[in-house]
Motif scaffolding. Sequence first.
Motif, PDB file in Angstrom:
ATOM      1  N   ILE A 237       0.851  -1.203   0.000  1.00 48.95           N
ATOM      2  CA  ILE A 237       0.000   0.000   0.000  1.00 48.95           C
ATOM      3  C   ILE A 237       0.887   1.253   0.000  1.00 48.95           C
ATOM      4  N   LEU A 238       1.971   1.206   0.787  1.00 44.62           N
ATOM      5  CA  LEU A 238       2.908   2.340   0.793  1.00 44.62           C
ATOM      6  C   LEU A 238       3.579   2.489  -0.565  1.00 44.62           C
ATOM      7  N   ASP A 239       3.808   1.360  -1.226  1.00 44.33           N
ATOM      8  CA  ASP A 239       4.395   1.410  -2.567  1.00 44.33           C
ATOM      9  C   ASP A 239       3.442   2.126  -3.538  1.00 44.33           C
ATOM     10  N   LYS A 245       2.977   9.640  -5.046  1.00 40.11           N
ATOM     11  CA  LYS A 245       3.562  10.838  -4.421  1.00 40.11           C
ATOM     12  C   LYS A 245       5.020  11.088  -4.809  1.00 40.11           C
ATOM     13  N   GLY A 246       5.751   9.990  -5.124  1.00 36.02           N
ATOM     14  CA  GLY A 246       7.197  10.119  -5.308  1.00 36.02           C
ATOM     15  C   GLY A 246       7.569  10.466  -6.742  1.00 36.02           C
ATOM     16  N   VAL A 264      -4.423   3.903  -3.794  1.00 38.27           N
ATOM     17  CA  VAL A 264      -4.584   5.354  -3.857  1.00 38.27           C
ATOM     18  C   VAL A 264      -5.790   5.720  -4.724  1.00 38.27           C
ATOM     19  N   THR A 265      -5.952   4.992  -5.831  1.00 33.06           N
ATOM     20  CA  THR A 265      -7.110   5.264  -6.700  1.00 33.06           C
ATOM     21  C   THR A 265      -8.409   5.008  -5.934  1.00 33.06           C
ATOM     22  N   LEU A 266      -8.367   4.008  -5.066  1.00 32.14           N
ATOM     23  CA  LEU A 266      -9.599   3.613  -4.371  1.00 32.14           C
ATOM     24  C   LEU A 266      -9.925   4.473  -3.156  1.00 32.14           C
ATOM     25  N   ALA A 269      -4.861   9.298  -1.496  1.00 32.56           N
ATOM     26  CA  ALA A 269      -3.497   9.199  -0.963  1.00 32.56           C
ATOM     27  C   ALA A 269      -3.501   9.163   0.568  1.00 32.56           C
ATOM     28  N   GLU A 270      -4.276  10.044   1.189  1.00 35.00           N
ATOM     29  CA  GLU A 270      -4.290  10.085   2.661  1.00 35.00           C
ATOM     30  C   GLU A 270      -4.903   8.810   3.233  1.00 35.00           C
ATOM     31  N   GLY A 271      -5.964   8.348   2.568  1.00 35.62           N
ATOM     32  CA  GLY A 271      -6.616   7.113   3.000  1.00 35.62           C
ATOM     33  C   GLY A 271      -5.657   5.934   2.934  1.00 35.62           C
ATOM     34  N   ALA A 272      -4.875   5.864   1.848  1.00 36.71           N
ATOM     35  CA  ALA A 272      -3.926   4.750   1.677  1.00 36.71           C
ATOM     36  C   ALA A 272      -2.839   4.811   2.747  1.00 36.71           C
ATOM     37  N   LYS A 273      -2.327   6.003   2.986  1.00 34.21           N
ATOM     38  CA  LYS A 273      -1.272   6.162   3.998  1.00 34.21           C
ATOM     39  C   LYS A 273      -1.817   5.783   5.381  1.00 34.21           C
ATOM     40  N   GLY A 274      -3.040   6.228   5.667  1.00 34.95           N
ATOM     41  CA  GLY A 274      -3.655   5.913   6.966  1.00 34.95           C
ATOM     42  C   GLY A 274      -3.852   4.411   7.145  1.00 34.95           C
TER      43      GLY A 274
END
Length: 309
Positions: A237-239, A245-246, A264-266, A269-274
Amino acid sequence: MPARSDLRASPPAPGFSDARVGDFLRDGARAVDAELDRLLPTPAQEDGGIPAAMRYTALAPGKRIRPLLTLAVADLYGVPRSESLPAACAIEMVHACSLILDDLPCMDNADLRRGLPANHQVKGEATAILAAFALLNRAYGLLAGAAAEVEEPAQSEVGRCLSRALGTEGVIGGQALDLAADSPRADLDRLERIHSRKTGSLFIASVEVGAILGRSPLSERGALVAFAKNLGLAYQILDDWLDAKGSPRTLGKPSGKDGRGNFVTLVGAEGAKGLADELVACALDHLRPLGTRGVLVAGLAFEISRRSR
Ligand code: IPE
Ligand code: IPE
Ligand code: MG
Ligand code: MG
Ligand code: MG
């Protein structure tokens, strides 16, 4: 894989980032690099270019997360490095194999890997595919005791563990489903299953191999596997998050490439990181039975949660 509803909302505890962890990460990665160099075949005359192609990707500057997981767990049980390092390198060789294949034009068609042009770009597709097979073959040879001083029963168990992780229910199956995903908006459960297989499976094997070599009690092995399941999913998920982001300069690989099926699409970005942070917290929770003995394994997970490449 625990249901997402099992996850706790607290972030990983920063106390894990102590000096011992820093030393372990630095010295462990150096030891893996030196051992990989020793264990990979050396280029010779009329070798068809395969040893050089194996070295090109396997020795390129990767983060060595998976072999470090193997070492951290093996260290926990006092396994001598003469046993754990070849096994850890076998895991890294398998990972390098998966990266070479993943970058091929028929898969992700990526031209940059570990800060260098992708293997097939430099060596050609045929050589890249053969080098990937050669890395896989070398890995199984190592685990079968070609260079490791591992006792017979543990050797077979380690081989079975890796075969399970790479198979149709593991990395290969996950990669196939990932490639077949035709919509970036696949549902969350399906994406979780794909990520758990294509990436989580090798995280589990990395930890299990260390536990098998260390003849860990079954209850602790179960806790370590649960830890790795959560951590592996968090890592992918971080990938996805870093993919969004990278930049190629910081990541050493193309960004914006993982659009087929992507957290991230789903969930944004914040949701994925969380979600990744919650999964790391859940992973750390599973280490509780190890108490302070688990500090290096936990520290590694904490470092992963802060990954920036
Ligand atoms: C890349 O793995 C492939 C994934 C499963 C996300 P890493 O991010 O660990 O790649 P290296 O080994 O550091 O190059
Ligand atoms: C790859 O996932 C997982 C593998 C089994 C190699 P990605 O396709 O997201 O990995 P990167 O981003 O190319 O490293
Ligand atoms: Mg891919
Ligand atoms: Mg890729
Ligand atoms: Mg990716």
